[in-house]
Structure formats: structure tokens, C-alpha cells
Write a protein that holds these residues in place. Structure first.
Motif, short mmCIF file in Angstrom:
data_model
loop_
_atom_site.label_atom_id
_atom_site.label_comp_id
_atom_site.label_asym_id
_atom_site.label_seq_id
_atom_site.Cartn_x
_atom_site.Cartn_y
_atom_site.Cartn_z
N LEU A 75 0.82 -1.21 0.00
CA LEU A 75 0.00 0.00 0.00
C LEU A 75 0.85 1.26 0.00
N VAL A 76 2.03 1.16 0.63
CA VAL A 76 2.93 2.32 0.61
C VAL A 76 3.52 2.51 -0.78
N ARG A 77 3.86 1.36 -1.41
CA ARG A 77 4.43 1.47 -2.76
C ARG A 77 3.40 2.00 -3.76
N GLU A 78 2.19 1.61 -3.61
CA GLU A 78 1.12 2.08 -4.52
C GLU A 78 0.03 2.72 -3.68
N PRO A 79 0.31 3.89 -3.13
CA PRO A 79 -0.65 4.52 -2.22
C PRO A 79 -1.89 4.97 -2.97
N VAL A 124 -0.29 4.18 10.76
CA VAL A 124 0.38 5.47 10.61
C VAL A 124 1.19 5.49 9.33
N ARG A 125 1.91 4.39 9.11
CA ARG A 125 2.77 4.33 7.92
C ARG A 125 1.94 4.42 6.63
N VAL A 126 0.87 3.64 6.57
CA VAL A 126 0.05 3.64 5.35
C VAL A 126 -0.68 4.96 5.19
N LYS A 127 -1.17 5.51 6.35
CA LYS A 127 -1.89 6.78 6.27
C LYS A 127 -0.99 7.87 5.75
N GLY A 128 0.28 7.85 6.24
CA GLY A 128 1.21 8.87 5.73
C GLY A 128 1.44 8.73 4.24
N ALA A 129 1.61 7.48 3.83
CA ALA A 129 1.78 7.27 2.39
C ALA A 129 0.53 7.69 1.62
N GLU A 130 -0.64 7.39 2.24
CA GLU A 130 -1.90 7.77 1.58
C GLU A 130 -2.00 9.28 1.44
N LEU A 131 -1.69 9.97 2.52
CA LEU A 131 -1.76 11.44 2.46
C LEU A 131 -0.76 11.99 1.46
#
Length: 711
Positions: A75-79, A124-131
């Protein structure tokens, strides 16, 4: 393999035994020991369960950590927007699945407590990447808008102010830090301004140069380096435009020059074509629809003087072509006037050109005269379509022969063709008539073919027969033609058979026949023919007379072989070959007269007519008679003495001869400049058989001279 607990407790390691029966165990100790064993077993079992739960918990936690850490990495790689909720849903779904597993259910609460920190960390990690992805997408969307705005500004520079305002509104609405928004807005403004000015620089480089130099308008949103580059581009564009305009101006001038030159060449070619067409039409005597004028030459040239010179030259050439066309079929008098009109004037400015035109006209006249001499009748018919049509009508039997022949002869006379060169029948027509006679299989067929010749009018008879003889008609058939003309077909049939007849007389009878013939009327025919031959300088009349003599000999021999005496046979033969004419030979005449006129009376009448005709000659006719006979004799006493001398000799030497037209002409011998004698017809003097008949009625002398006829 796991060893059962009870065996590990009851049977020490290394011992194997069968269980003891309760009956063999002492009762008071059995229960106590059994209780202690059960407690120990229960404790061991509880420890065992706890150990397995700890192992299960560790295993599930490790699985959760590995699984959801990897998912978080994805999810971080493809946010994407909602990625954190997606991860939370997947963890919750996994936990709900564990709740249905009995083994996992005992540690589920511990597992939840244990993975909560992991869940929070991953969230937190995914949310940051999402934002970050959302922000990046907004930035990219803004950048895309900026590119579209840049293209729109380039397409329509006038839309730049509206696009700049729209950029500010769009950027302000972005959920980004103010510094980042300012940076994005500055970039969007710079793009729009640069695109508008880059497009504008092609159309209005001076305006763009002024804006970037002053840093006003949309140029205010550009950096210094960009304004400098735009200024350089504007200056280069201005310089390029200047060069292009200069090149375009030079090119336009050259194109205009080439177009003008091309137009001049086309006009010159068109003028040349019209000149050639007009000259060709004039040379052929064809009407020119729109003759060239001076204005046509002026319009096709830049030099008025050269145009006028060309016009004068063309006009002279056109007049020459008209003159050459007029030569064709023109009377000789008109040709002489044409030649006189083109005589070059030594005082004229274009003497060389005039002399060349004169020579051209003279050569054209020479060619035309040679054409007239080579084929007089063909030339006449080619130059007179109306006369050619009349001849065609005659050949179809739709016109009067005498009228057509008269027109043909008059037309050839106007063309200057001498009488002895004039023709009345076209060569193909003469050849056709001769061919029909030659192809006839019987005497009757030959008579039928000769009927056409027999119907020739009397005054054209001799000329037409001569033309047919030239085309190959045997002269031996002409007496038969005369017999047909006189309405005696049987005599004509006999005359046609005579050329093939071979007499069978013995020598003595043949000599007697020849002697009678030499003393007969045919001797006068030979003398008449000899006079004609001498006057015309042509031996053919004498040859024809000998041919008649041979026919008469065969006719007489045929009669003698039939039992008729020689004297009667010769008389019958003479009637056969001469028909209704008789030769008259005297000092004043050598002619052929109709049989109804007495020869002696005819000779006397012709003598009287000769004297009266000569006495009636005036000075003009006498001049015409002797003109040219003594060279260029000037007017004066010498010419008058010569005329009187000629006149005094006329009475002794003048003689009537057949004119070939059924009449008689009076000829006199006239010496030429070399002294040779030439027989000439007395101008305006002609007699006919009707004149002889009229004289007989009036007593051998007509009351008035015969009708004057100028051949």
C-alpha cells in the motif's frame, strides 16, 4: 512421538511394567497417591496448554506481522486514497477468521492486545503514504492543469489573464502548505505567461520585446533569465522577420518580373501564333476573323518603337501574303499590276525588305505560272470551284456542253494560257472515254462509246477530239465520229471496220486505184492539210490527211472486191471518208466546206472576203498584227512604212485556213526579228460556212464584211 503424561509419571524413565490392579494396591494409600498424581497431571497439563498457547500466540503474531507488514509495504508502494482503511479492514477480517478457530480463539484476546501497537504503526505508515499520495495527485493534477493552461495560452494568448486568475483560484483551494501552494502557483503562472508570450512573439515580436524588457503584464510572472531568453527570441524573430520580409520582397519582385516576363513571352507567343495563323489564312485566301492591329503589337511588347517596327514588318508581310494569294487564279493583267505594285522603291527606308518581298512575289508568280502551264485545266478547276461544279454537272448530263466549254476556255484565256495549251476535258475524263472505246468488244459497242464524242458542240469539236487523241484515242475513229454526228451510223460502222480491213487486190488493180485517188478530191484534202501544217508549224494535219487517204483506199478496195468499178469505188470511198464536207484549195483558201456549198463558189467568196477584210483593217489592228514582229519598233515614220509594207503583202500571201472551231481564220506570214516567217491570224477577222451561204444568196459577194470576231 509424545509419551503420555501418565506414563511419564507412573513409569519412571527406563522402566516398563503393566499397571497394577486396584485390588492389589492398598486402599488407604491409593487415593492419596491418586490425588497427588492427578494434581501433578493437571498441573502438567495446564503447563502444557499454556506452552502451546504461547507458541500459538507467537506464531499468529509472527504471521500477522509478516503478512500485514508486507501488505503495508504494498500500500505504501502504490498509495491510494483510503489505503489505511483498507489495511484496517483486512486486519479485522483476519482476526474475525481466527475467532472461528478453537485453537486460535484462546489466544485471540492476547493476540489483539499484542498486535495493537503493530496495527497502529502500520496504520500510521500507510496513512502517511496515503496522504502523501493524495497530495502528490493534487500536485500532479495541478501540474496537468498548468500544462493544459500553458497549451491554451499558447493557442490563444489573449486568454492568458483569465488563465492566470483561474490558476490562483485553483491553487488556493489545494490542501497544501502555503509555501508549496505558492511554489505551484508561481510555476503555473510562469508556464502560462511563457506560453502566451512564446506564441505572441511569432505574431507581435515588438510587443513581446517591450513587455519583457519592462517586465510588465504577463511578463512580470517570468524569471529574469526567461525574460532575457524571450527578449533574445523576440529580437531574433524581429531580425528573421526583417530578413524574411526582405527576401519575400525580393522574391515578390523577382516573381513579378518573372510573371511579367512570362506574360510577355505568352503574349509574344500568342501574337506569333496569331501572326502565323493570319499569314497562313492570307496566303490561302481565307478570311481572317479578327485581323491584327497595331494595338496588339503594343500590348505584347514593352518597347513601343520595336512594336511599331514589328507591326510595319508584319503588315508588309501580310500584304505580300495577300498578293501571293491573289496570284492564284488571277488574270495575267492583274498579276502584272501586283508585280508593279510591289516593285521596290530605292528611296524607301526598307529597300532590302521590299526587294525581298518583290522577289518572293515574283517566285510565287513563277511557281503559279508553271502550275498553269503544267496542267491548265486542272489549275483552272482548282482555282474556280464554281466552274468545277459546272463541269461535274456536264459530266452528269445536267449542263449545256457549249456553255461549259465556253466558260472553261474563257477562264483559261483570263489566266493567260495560250489557245494551243487550253484543255476542255480533265485527264481522267478523257482517259475514261478512251478506255470505253478501247474496251468495246464489237463495232456497235464502239459506236455507242463514240456517241458521247459525236455530241460535242461544233466549235469545240476539234479541240476535244485532239485531247482525246492525246489521251490515246486512235485517229482512225474520228471519221466515224463525224459520220455519227452527221446522222449516218452505217457509214460510221463501215469507217470503224476499215482500219482492220486488209485489201486483197492484185498489183495492177492496186496501181490503178492509187492513180485514181491521186487525181481525186482527196488530193485537195492533202493540200489543205499541208497548208494547215505549214501555218501551224505542226505536221499532224498532214498526217491526218494521209490517214484519210489510207481509209479511202481501203474503202475503195472493199467496193472493188464487191464488183464495183474503180472509178465508182473511189467516188464512193471519198463520200465515205469525207462525209458532208469538201476540201477547197485555192490561192486564198485551204479549207473544208459543207457539201451543200459549191467549192468553186466558196473559193471565190473567200477571195472576196479576204480583200474586203484586209481593206477594213485600221491602224490599231495593223499594229496588233505586226507588234513584236520586228522587235521594239518605235512609233513614227519607220513604223508606218513597215505597216504599209506588211499591208501590201497581205493581199498576195494571206490565206483562209480552218480554225478548228467550224470556221475559218485569215492568216498572213509575218517575219520576226530573226527573219523567220511566222503565220499570224489577222486580228478580228473570221468567217463561217453561214457567211459563204449568205454570199451565195447575194450573188458571190456579201453586202457587208463578215462579223468581226477576236479569238
Amino acid at each position: 512421538m509424545a509419551v503420555p503424561i501418565y506414563r511419564r509419571v507412573v513409569e519412571p524413565a527406563g522402566m516398563v511394567s503393566t499397571p497394577q490392579s486396584p485390588a492389589s494396591i492398598p486402599a488407604p494409600n491409593v487415593l492419596g497417591r491418586l490425588g497427588r498424581i492427578l494434581e501433578r497431571v493437571s498441573a502438567e497439563l495446564a503447563a502444557e496448554v499454556q506452552a502451546r498457547d504461547r507458541i500459538k500466540l507467537d506464531s499468529l503474531y509472527a504471521e500477522a506481522r509478516a503478512r500485514f507488514a508486507a501488505r503495508a509495504d504494498e500500500l505504501v508502494r502504490e498509495p491510494a486514497e483510503g489505503a489505511a482503511q483498507t489495511l484496517e479492514r483486512e486486519i479485522q477480517t483476519w482476526l474475525e477468521g481466527l475467532a472461528r478457530d478453537p485453537d486460535a480463539g484462546r489466544v485471540l484476546a492476547d493476540l489483539r492486545r499484542r498486535i495493537d501497537p503493530l496495527r497502529a504503526q502500520l496504520a500510521v505508515r500507510v496513512k502517511g503514504a496515503e496522504l502523501e499520495a493524495v497530495r502528490q495527485k493534487r500536485i500532479e493534477a495541478m501540474q496537468a492543469w498548468a500544462r493544459n493552461a500553458e497549451n491554451a495560452a499558447y493557442t490563444d494568448p489573449t486568454a492568458a489573464p483569465e488563465l492566470l486568475a483561474q490558476a490562483e483560484r485553483t491553487v488556493r483551494e489545494l490542501d497544501l502548505p502555503s509555501a508549496q501552494r505558492d511554489q505551484i502557483l508561481a510555476e503555473a503562472r510562469r508556464r502560462v505567461a511563457r506560453a502566451a508570450l512564446m506564441r505572441r512573439v511569432e505574431k507581435a515580436p515588438h510587443e513581446v520585446l517591450d513587455l519583457v524588457q519592462r517586465g510588465e503584464g504577463v511578463a512580470a510572472f517570468l524569471e529574469v533569465q526567461e525574460r532575457h531568453r524571450l527578449a533574445t527570441t523576440a529580437q531574433a524573430t524581429i531580425e528573421r522577420r526583417r530578413r524574411e520580409e526582405e527576401i519575400a520582397r525580393i522574391k515578390a519582385e523577382r516573381e513579378a518580373q518573372r510573371a511579367a516576363e512570362k506574360a510577355r513571352r505568352e503574349a509574344a507567343r500568342a501574337l506569333e501564333a496569331r501572326m502565323a495563323d493570319e499569314l497562313a489564312r492570307r496566303a490561302d485566301g481565307v478570311a481572317v476573323p479578327k485581323p491584327l492591329v497595331l494595338d496588339d503589337f503594343l500590348a505584347a511588347s514593352d518597347d513601343a518603337e520595336s512594336a511599331r517596327a514589328a507591326w510595319m514588318k508584319f503588315r508588309a508581310e501580310a500584304e505580300l501574303r495577300d498578293a501571293v494569294a491573289m496570284v492564284r487564279g488571277a488574270p495575267v493583267e492583274e498579276i502584272a499590276r501586283l508585280l508593279e505594285r510591289f516593285q521596290p522603291d530605292p528611296e524607301a527606308p526598307d529597300y532590302a525588305g521590299a526587294r525581298q518581298r518583290f522577289e518572293t512575289l515574283r517566285k510565287a508568280i513563277d511557281r503559279d505560272m508553271r502550275a498553269r502551264a503544267a496542267d491548265p485545266l486542272g489549275y483552272t478547276l482548282r482555282t474556280d470551284p464554281e466552274l468545277a461544279g459546272a463541269l461535274d454537272a456536264l459530266l452528269r448530263g445536267e449542263a449545256d456542253a457549249d456553255s461549259v466549254f465556253a466558260d472553261l476556255d474563257a477562264a483559261q484565256a483570263r489566266l493567260g494560257i495560250p489557245p494551243d495549251r487550253r484543255r476542255l476535258l480533265p485527264g481522267p475524263v478523257a482517259n475514261q472515254l478512251v478506255g470505253r472505246v478501247a474496251a468495246a468488244a464489237t463495232v456497235d459497242d464502239r459506236l455507242a462509246a463514240l456517241e458521247v464524242v459525236a455530241r460535242i458542240p461544233s466549235r469545240w469539236r476539234a479541240k476535244v477530239e485532239a485531247e482525246l487523241v492525246d489521251a490515246g484515242l486512235p485517229k482512225t475513229v474520228l471519221p466515224a465520229v463525224e459520220a455519227l454526228r452527221e446522222g449516218e451510223p452505217e457509214r460510221a460502222r463501215l469507217l470503224l471496220s476499215l482500219p482492220d480491213y486488209k485489201p486483197k487486190l492484185d498489183r495492177e488493180l492496186g496501181r490503178e486505184l492509187d492513180e485514181i485517188l491521186r487525181g481525186s478530191e482527196l488530193a485537195r484534202e492533202l493540200e489543205r492539210a499541208a497548208s494547215l501544217a505549214a501555218a501551224a508549224g505542226d505536221a499532224r494535219p498532214l498526217t491526218d490527211a494521209h490517214g484519210l487517204m489510207e481509209l479511202a483506199r481501203k474503202a475503195a478496195a472493199m467496193r472493188i472486191e464487191a464488183g464495183v468499178d474503180p472509178e465508182t469505188a473511189v467516188a464512193d470511198a471519198i463520200k465515205t471518208v469525207l462525209g458532208r464536207r469538201r476540201p477547197v484549195v485555192s490561192e486564198s483558201a485551204a479549207v473544208s466546206i459543207p457539201a451543200d456549198i459549191d467549192p468553186d463558189i466558196a473559193a471565190a467568196v473567200l477571195e472576196d472576203l479576204k480583200n474586203r477584210s484586209l481593206s477594213a483593217l485600221d491602224e490599231t489592228m495593223l499594229d496588233r498584227l505586226i507588234d513584236g514582229a520586228f522587235g521594239d519598233v518605235p512609233d513614227g515614220e519607220l513604223r508606218r512604212r513597215m505597216a504599209r509594207a506588211v499591208l501590201s503583202d497581205l493581199g498576195r500571201a494571206a490565206r483562209w485556213l480552218d480554225d478548228g472551231e467550224g470556221g475559218y481564220r485569215l492568216v498572213v506570214p509575218v517575219p520576226d526579228a530573226t527573219g523567220a516567217i511566222t503565220w499570224r491570224a489577222v486580228p478580228g477577222v473570221r468567217a463561217t460556212p453561214d457567211d459563204l451561204r449568205a454570199a451565195v444568196v447575194q450573188g458571190l459577194a456579201p453586202a457587208t464584211p463578215p462579223e468581226v470576231f477576236v479569238p
